[in-house]
Write an enzyme that holds these catalytic residues in place. Structure first.
Site, PDB file in Angstrom:
ATOM      1  N   ASP A 128      89.679  -0.820  12.231  1.00  0.00           N
ATOM      2  CA  ASP A 128      88.413  -0.601  12.961  1.00  0.00           C
ATOM      3  C   ASP A 128      88.623   0.280  14.193  1.00  0.00           C
ATOM      4  OD1 ASP A 128      86.934  -2.159  11.242  1.00  0.00           O
ATOM      5  OD2 ASP A 128      86.758  -3.878  12.605  1.00  0.00           O
TER       6      ASP A 128
ATOM      7  N   GLU B 240      79.448  -0.266   0.519  1.00  0.00           N
ATOM      8  CA  GLU B 240      79.422  -0.159  -0.935  1.00  0.00           C
ATOM      9  C   GLU B 240      79.785  -1.457  -1.657  1.00  0.00           C
ATOM     10  OE1 GLU B 240      81.498   1.221   1.271  1.00  0.00           O
ATOM     11  OE2 GLU B 240      83.522   1.491   0.471  1.00  0.00           O
TER      12      GLU B 240
ATOM     13  N   HIS C 284      75.761   8.229  -1.126  1.00  0.00           N
ATOM     14  CA  HIS C 284      77.145   7.991  -0.698  1.00  0.00           C
ATOM     15  C   HIS C 284      77.656   6.640  -1.237  1.00  0.00           C
ATOM     16  CE1 HIS C 284      80.546   8.228   2.239  1.00  0.00           C
ATOM     17  NE2 HIS C 284      80.433   6.902   2.192  1.00  0.00           N
ATOM     18  N   GLU C 285      76.872   5.593  -1.032  1.00  0.00           N
ATOM     19  CA  GLU C 285      77.326   4.263  -1.481  1.00  0.00           C
ATOM     20  C   GLU C 285      77.389   4.194  -3.009  1.00  0.00           C
ATOM     21  OE1 GLU C 285      78.637   2.945   0.921  1.00  0.00           O
ATOM     22  OE2 GLU C 285      77.500   3.898   2.531  1.00  0.00           O
TER      23      GLU C 285
ATOM     24  N   GLU D 229      86.932   7.730   1.319  1.00  0.00           N
ATOM     25  CA  GLU D 229      85.771   8.334   1.992  1.00  0.00           C
ATOM     26  C   GLU D 229      85.649   9.842   1.760  1.00  0.00           C
ATOM     27  OE1 GLU D 229      83.420   6.572   2.887  1.00  0.00           O
ATOM     28  OE2 GLU D 229      84.330   4.598   3.153  1.00  0.00           O
TER      29      GLU D 229
ATOM     30  N   HIS E 177      80.626   5.602  -4.161  1.00  0.00           N
ATOM     31  CA  HIS E 177      81.746   4.663  -4.020  1.00  0.00           C
ATOM     32  C   HIS E 177      81.939   3.791  -5.269  1.00  0.00           C
ATOM     33  CE1 HIS E 177      83.475   5.044  -0.045  1.00  0.00           C
ATOM     34  NE2 HIS E 177      82.324   4.896   0.581  1.00  0.00           N
TER      35      HIS E 177
HETATM   36  N1  BES Z   1      82.674   2.031   3.476  1.00  0.00           N
HETATM   37  C1  BES Z   1      81.925   2.665   4.492  1.00  0.00           C
HETATM   38  C2  BES Z   1      81.602   1.772   5.668  1.00  0.00           C
HETATM   39  C3  BES Z   1      82.801   1.189   6.355  1.00  0.00           C
HETATM   40  C4  BES Z   1      83.950   1.932   6.571  1.00  0.00           C
HETATM   41  C5  BES Z   1      82.769  -0.108   6.802  1.00  0.00           C
HETATM   42  C6  BES Z   1      85.043   1.356   7.209  1.00  0.00           C
HETATM   43  C7  BES Z   1      83.862  -0.674   7.435  1.00  0.00           C
HETATM   44  C8  BES Z   1      85.005   0.064   7.646  1.00  0.00           C
HETATM   45  C9  BES Z   1      80.612   3.249   3.947  1.00  0.00           C
HETATM   46  O1  BES Z   1      80.694   3.715   2.646  1.00  0.00           O
HETATM   47  C10 BES Z   1      80.257   4.438   4.787  1.00  0.00           C
HETATM   48  O2  BES Z   1      81.041   5.348   4.819  1.00  0.00           O
HETATM   49  N2  BES Z   1      79.102   4.422   5.428  1.00  0.00           N
HETATM   50  C11 BES Z   1      78.623   5.540   6.216  1.00  0.00           C
HETATM   51  C12 BES Z   1      77.657   6.336   5.379  1.00  0.00           C
HETATM   52  C13 BES Z   1      77.705   7.808   5.527  1.00  0.00           C
HETATM   53  C14 BES Z   1      79.038   8.456   5.541  1.00  0.00           C
HETATM   54  C15 BES Z   1      76.782   8.495   4.517  1.00  0.00           C
HETATM   55  C16 BES Z   1      77.943   4.949   7.450  1.00  0.00           C
HETATM   56  O3  BES Z   1      77.969   3.726   7.601  1.00  0.00           O
HETATM   57  O4  BES Z   1      77.435   5.696   8.260  1.00  0.00           O
HETATM   58 ZN    ZN Z   2      81.846   5.502   2.521  1.00  0.00          ZN
END
Ligand code: BES
Ligand code: ZN
Length: 622
Positions: free
Chosen positions: A385, A280, A304-305, A327, A308
């Site tokens: 992570d 996001e 989703h994004e 989240e 955010h």
């Molecule tokens: N912010 C997250 C991605 C993220 C989380 C990157 C933690 C690094 C560390 C993003 O908004 C996300 O949740 N992406 C999901 C999308 C899904 C839940 C619709 C993904 O990447 O799968």
């Molecule tokens: Zn997310």
């Protein structure tokens, strides 16, 4: 074993993952002046940090860094050098940069850090031109969440601190540069005619993890009044079609939670090694090319994004122990948007059921009911992570959905969401602030939350203490077909008809396959029968392909190994790559093949993906 009292304490009072001390001094603006050096794979230049003291008598500012070379630190007011020490490298958190403030610094001053990133920089991936779709120019992209910004910029790398930023980025003329900010155009480079300088500003204060940069041979198409989609030209038309509902999603979100404050909402489709589905980054969401399904069936990631833009980017978790605030609320809003745009409440319940199932799988099978199944985990000494999972998403969603039913449904709960954003926008908060606001908002509904076991929801391991009541009418056909297959004997195989599967929506096909994955592995013969009935090997949709490959590996179908390797080699989304590697590891016949494949492809993989697959999924020494 270390006892409870000996365990390492968090690095700073407000954030276990940052050395910074926002209680002493905060960064109020970040100004970047950097050069993109594709030859040396580094960003090099200066960051000017505007500082504001929070206490008198503060003599130092502590920043986070990771593998950066600091050449010098100066007082921007007069160019005088400032003393600094770079601490020891910690594998999880990098090293602390302790800067002595100018003696003339009142409650505010600006320090300039001259620095260079390392080629191993965990935030950045540098692709050679051969690794891009067009093979014309090299490519650079960043991924700062959770704590990688420190490897790209010396900063207070904690979401407790927010600041605006501005940037001047010089890069070869042949490539474009974009950031998570508004574009202010380009100007000539003052000493190098082969370069251009790109200027940006992000006026809305943001957490460091939302700073992002991309540079490559990309172009754009308009997809709405405030939106463009960017990608290499090979994919831009397909991307424009796939995401043409963006403006509708933005308007639906605005109707739910208030005005979109960021001006532009662009999308960037990255090269296949991008490790997430979406990220996001403000004004410029990053997405994986695995969303290009051809039928818009994976565009929920964009919803989703977009969500955010409120939950996460306006109201932000104060540290990553409270990541569920970002989240959980975002999944909740994403499903509200999808429900309003198509499918309605039944669809929202259907996705809720799917979410509960994936939570069950994550909590029980992957995390074995361990410490990371807590909604609020303990991240002292832990890289976020390593703790990343479905839990903050789906335990968070389940809690919000449950609370919604308790207060009387969407009509009663949606005003709370709106008020929550209104109240905390611009802030970084922890769960207790969210809860206090919730209880206060509904204080007239005496006793509505009496039955909620808050302590178990927040700190309990395993599945939540209560399962919300979902309407399962859309999920029933998926469960029925799944059970028919589970119970089928060889003589029943020919009774399965293509139309049983074909007549389902893409979302239902996905759900059907996810349900099958929760069952005991099939025999190779049953897998072959499914293939004969539904032609699953030919399906391109990345989610379906992913689940189907997992079914095949778990059934020990030898012919699927090359297809599984091809899948993990052609894209690098961790949601797909990591479980496939884990499945390959779990089967003796494919274990060594998987290890060899990782070694052979490690150089072209994203650093984070390679590291997590190697250490966590294939259990290789670091
Ligand atoms: N912010 C997250 C991605 C993220 C989380 C990157 C933690 C690094 C560390 C993003 O908004 C996300 O949740 N992406 C999901 C999308 C899904 C839940 C619709 C993904 O990447 O799968
Ligand atoms: Zn997310």
């Amino acid at each position: 074993m270390a006892s409870e009292t000996e365990k390492p304490k968090g690095l700073s009072p407000t954030d276990p993952c940052s050395y910074s001390r926002p209680d002493e001094c905060i960064v109020t603006h970040i100004d970047l002046d950097l050069d993109v050096d594709f030859q040396n794979t580094s960003l090099k230049g200066q960051v000017h940090l505007s500082l504001q003291k929070k206490k008198e008598d503060i003599k130092n500012v502590v920043l986070d860094t990771r593998e950066v070379t600091v050449q010098r630190v100066t007082d921007q007011a007069n160019g005088q050098e400032l003393n600094f020490t770079l601490g020891e490298h910690d594998p999880n958190f990098g090293s602390k940069l302790d800067i002595k403030l100018p003696s003339s610094c009142g409650d505010k001053c600006v320090v300039t850090v001259d620095y260079e990133t390392s080629p191993q920089c965990s935030a950045l991936q540098w692709l050679r031109k051969e690794q891009t779709a067009g093979k014309r120019q090299p490519y650079l992209f960043s991924q700062c969440q959770a704590i990688h910004c420190r490897s790209m910029i010396p900063c207070q790398d904690t979401p407790a601190v927010k600041s605006g930023y501005s940037a001047k980025i010089s890069a070869p003329k042949e490539v474009i540069v974009l950031m998570s900010a508004l574009r202010l155009g380009t100007e000539a480079h003052n000493s190098d005619s082969s370069k251009l300088v790109h200027k940006f500003v992000q006026k809305v204060p943001i957490a460091s993890y939302l700073i992002a940069i991309v540079s490559g041979d990309i172009e754009s198409r308009d997809i709405g009044p405030r939106s463009k989609v960017w990608s290499e030209k090979e994919m831009v038309e397909q991307a424009a079609f796939e995401f043409d509902q963006t403006e509708n999603m933005l308007q639906t979100a605005e109707a739910l939670v208030g005005p979109y404050v960021w001006g532009q909402y662009d999308l960037l489709v990255l090269p296949p090694s991008f490790p997430y589905g979406g990220m996001e980054n403000p004004c410029l969401t990053f997405v994986t090319p695995t969303l290009l399904a051809g039928d818009q069936s994976l565009a929920n990631v964009v919803a989703h994004e977009i969500a955010h833009s409120w939950t996460g980017n306006l109201v932000t978790n104060s540290n990553f122990e409270h990541f569920w605030l970002n989240e959980g609320h975002t999944v909740f809003l994403e499903r509200k948007i999808a429900g309003r745009l198509h499918g309605g409440e039944l669809m929202r319940h259907f996705t809720g059921i799917g979410g509960w199932k994936s939570l069950q799988y994550g909590v029980v099978d992957v995390l074995k009911n361990g410490p990371y199944t807590k909604l609020i985990p303990d991240l002292c000494g832990v890289d976020p992570d390593d703790a990343f999972s479905v839990v903050p998403y789906e335990k968070g969603f389940a809690l919000l959905f449950y609370l919604e039913t308790l207060v009387g449904g969407p009509d009663a709960f949606e005003p709370f969401l709106r008020a929550y954003i209104e109240r905390f926008q611009g802030d970084s908060i922890v769960t207790s602030q969210w809860k206090d606001f919730l209880l206060d908002f509904f204080h007239q509904k005496v006793g509505v939350f009496d039955e909620v076991d808050w302590n178990k929801w927040f700190f309990g391991q395993g599945m939540p203490p209560f399962k919300p009541d979902y309407d399962n009418s859309l999920a029933l056909p998926c469960a029925d077909l799944c059970q028919r297959w589970v119970n089928a004997l060889e003589e029943d195989f020919s009774s399965f008809k293509a139309e049983d599967f074909e007549s389902m929506s893409t979302a239902q096909k996905r759900e059907f396959l996810s349900l099958l994955l929760l069952e005991d592995p099939f025999s190779p013969e049953k897998i072959q029968a499914m293939e004969t009935a539904y032609n699953l090997n030919s399906i391109k949709n990345s989610e379906i392909r992913f689940s189907w490959l997992r079914m095949c590996i778990r059934a020990k179908c030898e012919d699927c190994i090359p297809r599984a390797l091809a899948f993990v080699n052609e894209q690098g989304r961790m949601k797909f790559v990591r479980p496939i590697y884990r499945d390959l590891y779990d089967w003796e016949q494919s274990r060594q093949v998987a290890i060899d494949n990782l070694q052979a492809h490690r150089d072209e993989m994203h650093n984070t993906t390679a590291k997590l697959v190697a250490t966590k999924d294939l259990h290789l020494p670091n």
